[in-house]
Design an enzyme around this catalytic site. Structure first.
Site, PDB file in Angstrom:
ATOM      1  N   CYS A 149       0.803  -1.224   0.000  1.00 41.12           N
ATOM      2  CA  CYS A 149       0.000   0.000   0.000  1.00 41.12           C
ATOM      3  C   CYS A 149       0.835   1.273   0.000  1.00 41.12           C
ATOM      4  O   CYS A 149       0.284   2.358  -0.075  1.00 41.12           O
ATOM      5  CB  CYS A 149      -0.981  -0.004   1.178  1.00 41.12           C
ATOM      6  N   CYS A 199      -1.815  -3.608   8.564  1.00 39.09           N
ATOM      7  CA  CYS A 199      -1.440  -2.388   9.295  1.00 39.09           C
ATOM      8  C   CYS A 199      -0.914  -2.740  10.689  1.00 39.09           C
ATOM      9  O   CYS A 199       0.058  -2.154  11.166  1.00 39.09           O
ATOM     10  CB  CYS A 199      -2.628  -1.449   9.427  1.00 39.09           C
TER      11      CYS A 199
END
Lengths: 167, 205
Positions: free
Chosen positions: A67, A136
């Protein structure tokens, strides 16, 4: 005459379009974050930097290639091996920011060895991260480990220097 | 694979499916050609190569979509309508994937069975530090000329990466292609942040 024209026009509009709940805006999918994420995202804890040249400071810099997010997490350790301060700066999505904010909160006050035990699954659970955002929390765990490793390398290097000076 | 077989000028049969009446032979050829394809390069009859003339593809894309436009199908059978719709979707997907150098590369890797998310590559700390520093500066700068400078530098890095990725695919060095694509993702996020910042600062392109 005018009013009858208006009526006939409104008759032509399908009733489904006249229902407020059916408006396009309310049907647009939006990313819904859990309130714990929003709490950390709106008021992130411990944002900032520590002096990376300080021997008591460990710096972890990690990135998520999928990402394009980057996360820096720093810890400051006292002479007893206790983490007395932690800071982070993350350039990424709300979940990445919340994960690193939570990570700094959790490692503060812990010993270096205990900080190694912080797991991404715990971070994900606390923030109720959906499966697509699990990376994350993994990034945050990697950042903690990288910071701890950096600190250890520095500390051991410092000791070796001292030994060399004594010898 | 389902094959399309023409049976008359105005009619064609899809093996194992109902008869569809179709507007004309041209559309028939278009539909059948799209239907039998398996990768996005084939949708536009392109060779499987990273190098791409975007303007040519755009032209082809518009041409294909024009012929599949719902207006031409609204009086046709439901099956034909559904068919034109699914084909339009495929063409849109193919076009959007191919025109972007990053997703184009990902698609090429996917065709080789390589997915980016599956494994993690460690980047040199210099590369990450560089990316971090640029992001850090972007989070603080309000200076228009400095922003322009960062943008130009980032854009030229992306151009350089496209060149490297092209060479990697040509030389069948898929590991290198993958690494460069991952680097590209970081540069793309920087581009996104620059765009966002330009909006906030009211800079008009």
């Amino acid at each position: 005459m005018y009013s009858s024209r208006v009526r006939s026009l409104t008759k032509m509009v399908p009733s489904s379009l006249l229902q407020p709940g059916q408006s396009p805006a309310s049907n647009t999918p939006v990313a819904l974050y859990h309130e714990n994420v929003i709490k950390h995202f709106e008021k992130p804890q411990n944002v900032g930097s520590l002096d990376k040249n300080d021997v008591n400071v460990g710096t972890g810099l990690v990135g998520a290639p999928a990402c394009g997010d980057v996360m820096k997490l720093q810890i400051k350790v006292d002479d007893n091996g206790k983490i007395i301060d932690a800071k982070f700066k993350t350039f990424g999505c709300a979940s990445a920011i919340a994960s690193s904010s939570l990570a700094t909160e959790w490692v503060k006050g812990k010993s270096v060895d205990d900080a190694y035990k912080v797991k991404n699954t715990d971070i994900a659970k606390e923030l109720c991260l959906p499966p697509v955002k699990l990376h994350c929390s993994m990034l945050a765990e990697d950042a903690i480990k990288a910071a701890l490793n950096d600190y250890k390398v520095k500390r051991d290097g410092g000791k070796a220097e001292k030994r060399a000076a004594v010898n | 694979m389902i094959q399309a077989v023409p049976c008359a000028n105005l009619c064609w049969t899809l093996l194992g499916r109902t008869n569809f009446r179709i507007v004309n032979r041209r559309v028939f050829h278009l539909l059948s050609s799209v239907f039998a394809r398996e990768n996005y390069f084939d949708v536009f009859d392109l060779p499987l190569s990273y190098e791409l003339h975007t303007s040519k593809v755009t032209k082809q894309y518009r041409e294909k979509l024009k012929q599949l436009h719902p207006d031409k199908f609204h009086q046709k059978a439901q099956e034909e309508q559904d068919y034109s719709e699914s084909q339009s979707r495929l063409i849109n997907q193919a076009y959007n994937t191919l025109k972007n150098p990053y997703t184009r590369g990902l698609h090429m890797l996917e065709l080789q069975g390589i997915l980016l998310e599956e494994d993690k590559l460690d980047f040199s700390s210099e590369f990450l530090t560089e990316v971090y520093d640029i992001n850090d500066e972007l989070s603080e700068t309000k200076d228009h000329s400095r922003l322009k400078q960062i943008k130009q530098q980032n854009d030229s890095k992306i151009t350089e990466l496209v060149r490297k990725i092209t060479a990697a695919f040509e030389g069948r060095q898929l590991d290198n292609a993958k690494r460069f694509l991952m680097e590209m993702k970081y540069l793309y996020s920087i581009s996104e942040r620059i765009k966002q910042l330009e909006l906030e600062l009211g800079i008009v392109q």
